[in-house]
Design a protein around this motif. Sequence first.
Motif, PDB file in Angstrom:
ATOM      1  N   THR A   1      -1.002  25.554  31.200  1.00 52.51           N
ATOM      2  CA  THR A   1      -1.007  24.513  30.179  1.00 52.51           C
ATOM      3  C   THR A   1      -2.153  24.686  29.182  1.00 52.51           C
ATOM      4  O   THR A   1      -2.083  24.174  28.076  1.00 52.51           O
ATOM      5  N   ASN A   2      -3.179  25.412  29.578  1.00 54.83           N
ATOM      6  CA  ASN A   2      -4.364  25.539  28.736  1.00 54.83           C
ATOM      7  C   ASN A   2      -4.209  26.709  27.770  1.00 54.83           C
ATOM      8  O   ASN A   2      -4.266  27.868  28.177  1.00 54.83           O
ATOM      9  N   SER A   3      -4.018  26.428  26.503  1.00 55.19           N
ATOM     10  CA  SER A   3      -3.801  27.487  25.515  1.00 55.19           C
ATOM     11  C   SER A   3      -5.095  28.256  25.208  1.00 55.19           C
ATOM     12  O   SER A   3      -5.076  29.234  24.462  1.00 55.19           O
ATOM     13  N   MET A   4      -6.212  27.797  25.775  1.00 55.92           N
ATOM     14  CA  MET A   4      -7.489  28.473  25.540  1.00 55.92           C
ATOM     15  C   MET A   4      -7.710  29.663  26.478  1.00 55.92           C
ATOM     16  O   MET A   4      -8.684  30.398  26.312  1.00 55.92           O
ATOM     17  N   PHE A   5      -6.861  29.828  27.470  1.00 57.89           N
ATOM     18  CA  PHE A   5      -7.053  30.970  28.372  1.00 57.89           C
ATOM     19  C   PHE A   5      -7.025  32.271  27.570  1.00 57.89           C
ATOM     20  O   PHE A   5      -6.174  32.477  26.717  1.00 57.89           O
ATOM     21  N   ASP A   6      -7.968  33.124  27.902  1.00 51.24           N
ATOM     22  CA  ASP A   6      -8.149  34.375  27.177  1.00 51.24           C
ATOM     23  C   ASP A   6      -7.532  35.557  27.915  1.00 51.24           C
ATOM     24  O   ASP A   6      -7.237  36.585  27.314  1.00 51.24           O
ATOM     25  N   TYR A   7      -7.377  35.414  29.210  1.00 45.05           N
ATOM     26  CA  TYR A   7      -6.814  36.488  30.014  1.00 45.05           C
ATOM     27  C   TYR A   7      -6.270  35.896  31.306  1.00 45.05           C
ATOM     28  O   TYR A   7      -6.583  34.767  31.657  1.00 45.05           O
ATOM     29  N   PHE A   8      -5.457  36.686  31.974  1.00 45.24           N
ATOM     30  CA  PHE A   8      -4.819  36.244  33.216  1.00 45.24           C
ATOM     31  C   PHE A   8      -4.920  37.351  34.251  1.00 45.24           C
ATOM     32  O   PHE A   8      -4.930  38.533  33.913  1.00 45.24           O
ATOM     33  N   LEU A   9      -4.998  36.942  35.512  1.00 39.29           N
ATOM     34  CA  LEU A   9      -5.101  37.903  36.594  1.00 39.29           C
ATOM     35  C   LEU A   9      -4.180  37.489  37.729  1.00 39.29           C
ATOM     36  O   LEU A   9      -3.880  36.313  37.911  1.00 39.29           O
ATOM     37  N   TRP A  10      -3.747  38.473  38.493  1.00 41.39           N
ATOM     38  CA  TRP A  10      -2.988  38.225  39.719  1.00 41.39           C
ATOM     39  C   TRP A  10      -3.799  38.746  40.900  1.00 41.39           C
ATOM     40  O   TRP A  10      -4.352  39.851  40.845  1.00 41.39           O
ATOM     41  N   TYR A  11      -3.817  37.942  41.959  1.00 41.99           N
ATOM     42  CA  TYR A  11      -4.514  38.297  43.187  1.00 41.99           C
ATOM     43  C   TYR A  11      -3.553  38.194  44.360  1.00 41.99           C
ATOM     44  O   TYR A  11      -2.607  37.406  44.353  1.00 41.99           O
ATOM     45  N   LYS A  12      -3.857  38.951  45.379  1.00 43.30           N
ATOM     46  CA  LYS A  12      -3.078  38.973  46.602  1.00 43.30           C
ATOM     47  C   LYS A  12      -4.001  38.571  47.735  1.00 43.30           C
ATOM     48  O   LYS A  12      -5.174  38.973  47.758  1.00 43.30           O
ATOM     49  N   LYS A  13      -3.496  37.761  48.659  1.00 39.32           N
ATOM     50  CA  LYS A  13      -4.352  37.311  49.752  1.00 39.32           C
ATOM     51  C   LYS A  13      -3.619  37.384  51.087  1.00 39.32           C
ATOM     52  O   LYS A  13      -2.530  36.831  51.241  1.00 39.32           O
ATOM     53  N   TYR A  14      -4.272  38.050  52.044  1.00 39.27           N
ATOM     54  CA  TYR A  14      -3.805  38.055  53.431  1.00 39.27           C
ATOM     55  C   TYR A  14      -4.553  36.970  54.198  1.00 39.27           C
ATOM     56  O   TYR A  14      -5.667  36.583  53.802  1.00 39.27           O
ATOM     57  N   PRO A  15      -3.972  36.479  55.287  1.00 40.17           N
ATOM     58  CA  PRO A  15      -4.642  35.442  56.085  1.00 40.17           C
ATOM     59  C   PRO A  15      -6.027  35.877  56.535  1.00 40.17           C
ATOM     60  O   PRO A  15      -6.236  37.038  56.879  1.00 40.17           O
ATOM     61  N   ALA A  16      -6.963  34.958  56.515  1.00 42.77           N
ATOM     62  CA  ALA A  16      -8.343  35.169  56.991  1.00 42.77           C
ATOM     63  C   ALA A  16      -9.098  36.233  56.189  1.00 42.77           C
ATOM     64  O   ALA A  16     -10.098  36.781  56.669  1.00 42.77           O
ATOM     65  N   GLU A  17      -8.623  36.529  54.983  1.00 39.55           N
ATOM     66  CA  GLU A  17      -9.348  37.451  54.109  1.00 39.55           C
ATOM     67  C   GLU A  17      -9.541  36.809  52.746  1.00 39.55           C
ATOM     68  O   GLU A  17      -8.824  35.879  52.373  1.00 39.55           O
ATOM     69  N   GLY A  18     -10.508  37.355  51.973  1.00 43.22           N
ATOM     70  CA  GLY A  18     -10.642  36.909  50.599  1.00 43.22           C
ATOM     71  C   GLY A  18      -9.553  37.521  49.733  1.00 43.22           C
ATOM     72  O   GLY A  18      -8.976  38.545  50.069  1.00 43.22           O
ATOM     73  N   PRO A  19      -9.234  36.883  48.593  1.00 43.23           N
ATOM     74  CA  PRO A  19      -8.232  37.452  47.680  1.00 43.23           C
ATOM     75  C   PRO A  19      -8.679  38.811  47.141  1.00 43.23           C
ATOM     76  O   PRO A  19      -9.877  39.063  46.986  1.00 43.23           O
TER      77      PRO A  19
END
Lengths: 112, 114
Positions: free
Chosen positions: B26-44
């Motif tokens: 919804t925020n038109s001010m975003f300058d970039y986008f990222l995708w992350y993947k996360k497994y259980p009990a780990e950081g993205p």
Amino acid sequence: NAGVTQTPKFRILKIGQSMTLQCTQDMNHNYMYWYRQDPGMGLKLIYYSVGAGITDKGEVPNGYNVSRSTTEDFPLRLELAAPSQTSVYFCASAGGRLTEAFFGQGTRLTVV
Amino acid sequence: DQQVKQNSPSLSVQEGRISILNCDYTNSMFDYFLWYKKYPAEGPTFLISISSIKDKNEDGRFTVFLNKSAKHLSLHIVPSQPGDSAVYFCAGGGYGGSQGNLIFGKGTKLSVKP
């Protein structure tokens, strides 16, 4: 190859106690972040920093404080722990905008 | 108010087929986008990013498409593999006083069946 290191990995706090979650990175990154992840929810940004001496509030800053006296360290302080702060906390760092953020393994905090 | 929305909590796909994960913002001010993947009990872990001035970025089996007029982005995984089973988070960043803000969606759990 340490990357982002968070300590402790687990902690149980009593209501009203205080603690500091430690985060350190060895990649000389300017950007650092603290997130919390509640069960079944996404990552909520608590605080972030774009360099030493500069911090900004994220989406859910109430009940937390941060400081950034060095590039490497970004500790998160809980002053009066409440059950609503039971969550998994993630610290992350990034070299700048448009660059990937590297995450730590997380700290699982339970407030009873 | 959610600035980044992932409206599908889960997605199940057969191995070898395409996985399409969607994200709205919804925020038109975003300058970039990222995708992350996360497994259980780990950081993205980081997957792929896209600047707001581009409409497509590709990295191996992963492609991200950005439609600014619709405030929509999608992650395509082709072909899907069982090891891709994880929770995928979309994030928007680059706005705010110091332009360091990085906001995540709630995630979509992808299951790739052999």
